[in-house]
Motif scaffolding. Structure first.
Motif, PDB file in Angstrom:
ATOM      1  N   VAL A 439       0.714  -1.470  -0.051  1.00  0.00           N
ATOM      2  CA  VAL A 439      -0.082   0.025  -0.040  1.00  0.00           C
ATOM      3  C   VAL A 439       0.950   1.174   0.002  1.00  0.00           C
ATOM      4  O   VAL A 439       0.552   2.290  -0.675  1.00  0.00           O
ATOM      5  N   LYS A 440       1.942   1.205   1.027  1.00  0.00           N
ATOM      6  CA  LYS A 440       2.830   2.426   0.878  1.00  0.00           C
ATOM      7  C   LYS A 440       3.348   2.772  -0.318  1.00  0.00           C
ATOM      8  O   LYS A 440       3.688   3.921  -0.801  1.00  0.00           O
ATOM      9  N   ILE A 441       3.855   1.690  -0.748  1.00  0.00           N
ATOM     10  CA  ILE A 441       4.884   1.859  -2.261  1.00  0.00           C
ATOM     11  C   ILE A 441       3.849   2.295  -3.452  1.00  0.00           C
ATOM     12  O   ILE A 441       4.092   3.329  -4.061  1.00  0.00           O
ATOM     13  N   ALA A 442       2.558   1.912  -3.419  1.00  0.00           N
ATOM     14  CA  ALA A 442       1.659   2.302  -4.413  1.00  0.00           C
ATOM     15  C   ALA A 442       1.267   3.829  -4.201  1.00  0.00           C
ATOM     16  O   ALA A 442       1.294   4.561  -5.156  1.00  0.00           O
ATOM     17  N   ILE A 443       1.017   4.024  -2.962  1.00  0.00           N
ATOM     18  CA  ILE A 443       0.642   5.505  -2.778  1.00  0.00           C
ATOM     19  C   ILE A 443       1.696   6.381  -2.808  1.00  0.00           C
ATOM     20  O   ILE A 443       1.566   7.294  -3.329  1.00  0.00           O
ATOM     21  N   GLU A 444       3.136   5.900  -2.497  1.00  0.00           N
ATOM     22  CA  GLU A 444       4.211   6.798  -2.701  1.00  0.00           C
ATOM     23  C   GLU A 444       4.352   7.423  -4.226  1.00  0.00           C
ATOM     24  O   GLU A 444       4.634   8.264  -4.710  1.00  0.00           O
ATOM     25  N   GLN A 445       4.183   6.097  -5.100  1.00  0.00           N
ATOM     26  CA  GLN A 445       4.169   6.155  -6.447  1.00  0.00           C
ATOM     27  C   GLN A 445       3.274   6.952  -7.023  1.00  0.00           C
ATOM     28  O   GLN A 445       3.331   8.008  -7.940  1.00  0.00           O
ATOM     29  N   GLU A 446       1.872   6.957  -6.252  1.00  0.00           N
ATOM     30  CA  GLU A 446       0.800   7.870  -6.966  1.00  0.00           C
ATOM     31  C   GLU A 446       1.063   9.331  -6.713  1.00  0.00           C
ATOM     32  O   GLU A 446       0.690   9.977  -7.394  1.00  0.00           O
ATOM     33  N   GLU A 447       1.627   9.669  -5.624  1.00  0.00           N
ATOM     34  CA  GLU A 447       1.819  10.885  -5.194  1.00  0.00           C
ATOM     35  C   GLU A 447       2.850  11.610  -6.093  1.00  0.00           C
ATOM     36  O   GLU A 447       2.794  12.740  -6.140  1.00  0.00           O
ATOM     37  N   GLN A 448       3.682  10.843  -6.794  1.00  0.00           N
ATOM     38  CA  GLN A 448       4.590  11.229  -7.615  1.00  0.00           C
ATOM     39  C   GLN A 448       3.905  11.632  -9.103  1.00  0.00           C
ATOM     40  O   GLN A 448       4.419  12.293 -10.148  1.00  0.00           O
ATOM     41  N   ALA A 449       2.793  11.053  -9.403  1.00  0.00           N
ATOM     42  CA  ALA A 449       2.179  11.134 -10.509  1.00  0.00           C
ATOM     43  C   ALA A 449       1.096  12.504 -10.842  1.00  0.00           C
ATOM     44  O   ALA A 449       0.783  13.124  -9.736  1.00  0.00           O
ATOM     45  N   ASP A 450       0.602  12.550 -12.171  1.00  0.00           N
ATOM     46  CA  ASP A 450      -0.331  13.490 -12.121  1.00  0.00           C
ATOM     47  C   ASP A 450      -1.568  12.913 -11.869  1.00  0.00           C
ATOM     48  O   ASP A 450      -2.350  12.354 -12.431  1.00  0.00           O
ATOM     49  N   THR A 451      -2.163  13.295 -10.643  1.00  0.00           N
ATOM     50  CA  THR A 451      -3.272  12.654 -10.030  1.00  0.00           C
ATOM     51  C   THR A 451      -4.468  13.070 -10.479  1.00  0.00           C
ATOM     52  O   THR A 451      -4.516  14.513 -10.626  1.00  0.00           O
ATOM     53  N   HIS A 452      -5.368  12.085 -10.649  1.00  0.00           N
ATOM     54  CA  HIS A 452      -6.787  12.935 -10.804  1.00  0.00           C
ATOM     55  C   HIS A 452      -7.835  11.964 -10.105  1.00  0.00           C
ATOM     56  O   HIS A 452      -7.449  11.165  -8.990  1.00  0.00           O
ATOM     57  N   THR A 453      -8.995  12.438 -10.078  1.00  0.00           N
ATOM     58  CA  THR A 453      -9.883  12.057  -9.171  1.00  0.00           C
ATOM     59  C   THR A 453     -11.152  11.355  -9.991  1.00  0.00           C
ATOM     60  O   THR A 453     -11.527  11.688 -11.186  1.00  0.00           O
ATOM     61  N   PRO A 454     -11.841  10.280  -9.550  1.00  0.00           N
ATOM     62  CA  PRO A 454     -11.565   9.720  -8.346  1.00  0.00           C
ATOM     63  C   PRO A 454     -10.390   8.689  -8.165  1.00  0.00           C
ATOM     64  O   PRO A 454      -9.938   8.407  -9.060  1.00  0.00           O
ATOM     65  N   LEU A 455      -9.725   8.629  -6.923  1.00  0.00           N
ATOM     66  CA  LEU A 455      -8.545   7.819  -6.656  1.00  0.00           C
ATOM     67  C   LEU A 455      -8.959   6.743  -6.012  1.00  0.00           C
ATOM     68  O   LEU A 455      -9.411   6.927  -4.720  1.00  0.00           O
ATOM     69  N   VAL A 456      -9.037   5.571  -6.473  1.00  0.00           N
ATOM     70  CA  VAL A 456      -9.252   4.170  -5.936  1.00  0.00           C
ATOM     71  C   VAL A 456      -8.290   3.360  -5.665  1.00  0.00           C
ATOM     72  O   VAL A 456      -6.978   3.415  -6.397  1.00  0.00           O
ATOM     73  N   MET A 457      -8.384   2.225  -4.686  1.00  0.00           N
ATOM     74  CA  MET A 457      -7.339   1.234  -4.736  1.00  0.00           C
ATOM     75  C   MET A 457      -7.981   0.038  -4.567  1.00  0.00           C
ATOM     76  O   MET A 457      -8.979  -0.341  -4.143  1.00  0.00           O
ATOM     77  N   ALA A 458      -7.288  -0.841  -5.208  1.00  0.00           N
ATOM     78  CA  ALA A 458      -7.525  -2.244  -5.563  1.00  0.00           C
ATOM     79  C   ALA A 458      -6.460  -3.232  -4.747  1.00  0.00           C
ATOM     80  O   ALA A 458      -5.503  -3.080  -5.021  1.00  0.00           O
ATOM     81  N   SER A 459      -7.272  -4.214  -4.115  1.00  0.00           N
ATOM     82  CA  SER A 459      -6.225  -5.323  -3.571  1.00  0.00           C
ATOM     83  C   SER A 459      -6.372  -6.487  -3.958  1.00  0.00           C
ATOM     84  O   SER A 459      -7.652  -6.926  -4.068  1.00  0.00           O
ATOM     85  N   ASP A 460      -5.456  -7.379  -4.144  1.00  0.00           N
ATOM     86  CA  ASP A 460      -5.596  -8.812  -4.820  1.00  0.00           C
ATOM     87  C   ASP A 460      -6.276  -9.651  -3.675  1.00  0.00           C
ATOM     88  O   ASP A 460      -6.743 -10.724  -4.105  1.00  0.00           O
ATOM     89  N   ALA A 461      -6.034  -9.312  -2.207  1.00  0.00           N
ATOM     90  CA  ALA A 461      -6.491 -10.320  -1.471  1.00  0.00           C
ATOM     91  C   ALA A 461      -6.901  -9.287  -0.281  1.00  0.00           C
ATOM     92  O   ALA A 461      -6.796  -8.074  -0.239  1.00  0.00           O
ATOM     93  N   PHE A 462      -7.629 -10.100   0.612  1.00  0.00           N
ATOM     94  CA  PHE A 462      -8.305  -9.310   1.745  1.00  0.00           C
ATOM     95  C   PHE A 462      -7.222  -8.373   2.892  1.00  0.00           C
ATOM     96  O   PHE A 462      -5.864  -8.731   2.587  1.00  0.00           O
ATOM     97  N   PHE A 463      -7.515  -7.410   3.649  1.00  0.00           N
ATOM     98  CA  PHE A 463      -6.750  -6.713   4.552  1.00  0.00           C
ATOM     99  C   PHE A 463      -6.929  -7.457   5.705  1.00  0.00           C
ATOM    100  O   PHE A 463      -7.773  -7.750   6.517  1.00  0.00           O
TER     101      PHE A 463
END
Length: 513
Positions: A439-463
């Motif tokens: 999660v932290k790696i994905a969000i860190e990468q997203e924060e360097q990108a040209d962000t749009h909305t909505p911003l959603v998160m997908a996970s391959d397995a449960f939390f």
């Protein structure tokens, strides 16, 4: 005088081979169509029934299945009792068998072939002769490939010890019949609908030698399935560039799996078996390319790009500015090809992307001492399968973004997290030992990108904990999709409710190890 029995379906070079054998004091015996072709070419040849004193019967199903043939092949020349038996029964030895088999593979590859037609192309006599000759390779040449004709003739002419060659030919012959049987076994197994039979037999053809494996100290080769999938890296046509490496092939395969899930224009960029950027667009492949590229302009360097529409000049001009290992697409415009071919080492490949839905059904993964077989994860989740579990439901746009993220996350190494919009990945976290790390790696990468909305998160397995949801909430994620199934699901739901995040469960996990 030595004797050779020749009976081939593929008659390429057989006349010249027979003439070469006759020049080296061989008598030629033959059957059916081969006999006719040799005779018409002026080759002195004896028909098989003159040797067996028994006619071909049952529409040719029985012609070489005869003791005179197999005794002539199997008799040990250095065993006096064997040779006395042959003499007593007036049987001559057969010193060379040249056989290739009925075209079963070619027959079942035809779209309209019936099971009855396929079964008629199961060769019985051919494999039997090949196996008899191969067992007695010390005394009998067995030739199943016209590429070996010249080598065998040269060996016969030299009159030197050729045990190694004979053994090599025998091994090749047994591989040939084993693969032939494996194709038949798979065909009949598929007709029966048996998914996991008691014995798994696989047949592969040598495709190319690789410079090395994953690392330079590892030897490697690439083999293609005996029944090739039209949608595979093995079936792709290389137009330009260096030969593919072991890692290129694995990455390209992973890229093809991603774009196979999309009907609309799609571009997927990969590094080390993980997507670094995926973009789709309802109309424009150029826009899809821009989305994939801008998703992670750093990681795409040295990457693999799969494009499910023709590569245009406009796309090629932008690709030319960066270092890419491979671009694989249905086609390239002449202008695009000219631009990209200016780079010496880039590999350009074409493939029929319309065959994507007919890709291999099963994945085969080797482990030490065994083989894992499973259905390929070709399932594409659907919006009507999503279950809203929070007080807040996703908006229509968020739902569309969640579906897109879900389509990508299954192609990311577990633990897998994808941050996305409706048509573009923005952050991908892969292969971490704990989910919050991804999660932290994905969000860190997203924060360097040209962000749009909505911003959603997908996970391959449960939390397993609610920390992933809390961290997502602290970084502007508005909706989450995950399979659910944890004993602490309610903790994650409560955390989402606390922060006003919408969450849906799919009920389906997408691990990729």
């Amino acid at each position: 005088m030595k004797r050779a029995l020749i009976s081939v379906s593929d008659k390429t070079g057989v006349v010249e081979f027979a003439k070469g054998l006759i020049a080296n004091d061989f008598e030629i015996i033959s059957t059916g169509g081969t006999y006719k072709k040799l005779q018409e070419a002026g080759v002195k040849v004896t028909e098989i029934d003159e040797v067996t004193k028994f006619p071909e019967i049952l529409d040719g199903r029985v012609k070489t299945l005869h003791p005179v043939v197999h005794a002539g092949l199997l008799a040990k020349r250095d065993n006096p009792e064997h040779m006395k038996t042959l003499e007593k029964l007036n049987i001559n030895t057969i010193d060379l068998v040249c056989v290739n088999l009925y075209p079963f593979k070619e027959t079942i590859s035809k779209a309209d072939v019936t099971p009855a037609q396929a079964i008629e192309q199961i060769d019985i006599g051919g494999p039997s002769m090949i196996r008899s000759a191969s067992k007695n390779f010390k005394s009998v040449y067995v030739v199943i490939d016209n590429k070996d004709y010249e080598t065998v003739l040269e060996s016969i002419k030299s009159d030197e010890d050729d045990t190694v060659l004979r053994r090599r030919l025998a091994a090749k012959a047994f591989r040939h019949t084993a693969q032939y049987d494996s194709i038949i076994a798979h065909y009949l197994t598929d007709l029966n609908g048996d998914e996991f039979p008691d014995v798994e037999v696989l047949g592969y053809d040598y495709h190319q030698e690789l410079r090395y494996g994953e690392n330079s100290h590892q030897k490697a080769a690439f083999y293609q399935s005996a029944m090739p999938s039209e949608y595979s890296i093995a079936s792709a046509k290389q137009l330009h560039g260096k030969e593919l490496s072991f890692n290129n092939i694995k990455d390209a395969d992973a890229a093809l799996r991603i774009v196979a899930d999309f009907d609309q224009p799609c571009v997927a960029a990969l590094k080390h078996m993980n997507p670094c950027g995926v973009g789709v667009d309802d109309e424009s492949i150029y826009k899809a390319w821009r989305k994939a590229y801008t998703a992670d302009t750093m990681s795409i360097f040295g990457g693999i790009v799969a494009v499910n529409r023709e590569v245009t000049k406009e796309i090629a001009e932008e690709m030319h500015k960066i270092f890419l290992e491979i671009v694989i697409a249905p086609s390239f415009t002449p202008e695009a090809l000219e631009i990209l071919e200016a780079k010496k080492n880039i590999r350009l490949l074409t493939l029929d992307f319309s065959k994507a839905k007919s890709a291999d059904k099963y994945d085969y993964v080797s482990v030490m001492g065994g083989l894992l077989v499973q259905e390929r994860d070709s399932t594409v989740d659907k919006l009507d399968e999503f279950k809203v579990v929070t007080k807040k439901a996703p908006t229509d746009e968020e739902m569309k973004a969640l579906l897109f993220g879900q389509q990508i996350v299954k192609h990311v190494k577990s633990n897998a997290i994808v941050i996305s919009t409706t048509d573009k990945t923005l952050g991908i976290g892969a292969g971490q030992m704990n989910r919050i790390g991804s999660v932290k790696i994905a969000i860190e990468q997203e924060e360097q990108a040209d962000t749009h909305t909505p911003l959603v998160m997908a996970s391959d397995a449960f939390f397993p904990m609610d920390d992933c949801v809390q961290y997502a909430a602290e970084h502007n994620i508005t909706a989450i999709v995950q399979p659910g199934g944890s004993i602490k699901d309610q903790d994650s739901i409560d955390m989402a409710n606390e922060h006003g995040i919408a969450m849906v469960f799919t009920g389906r996990r997408h691990f990729k190890h």
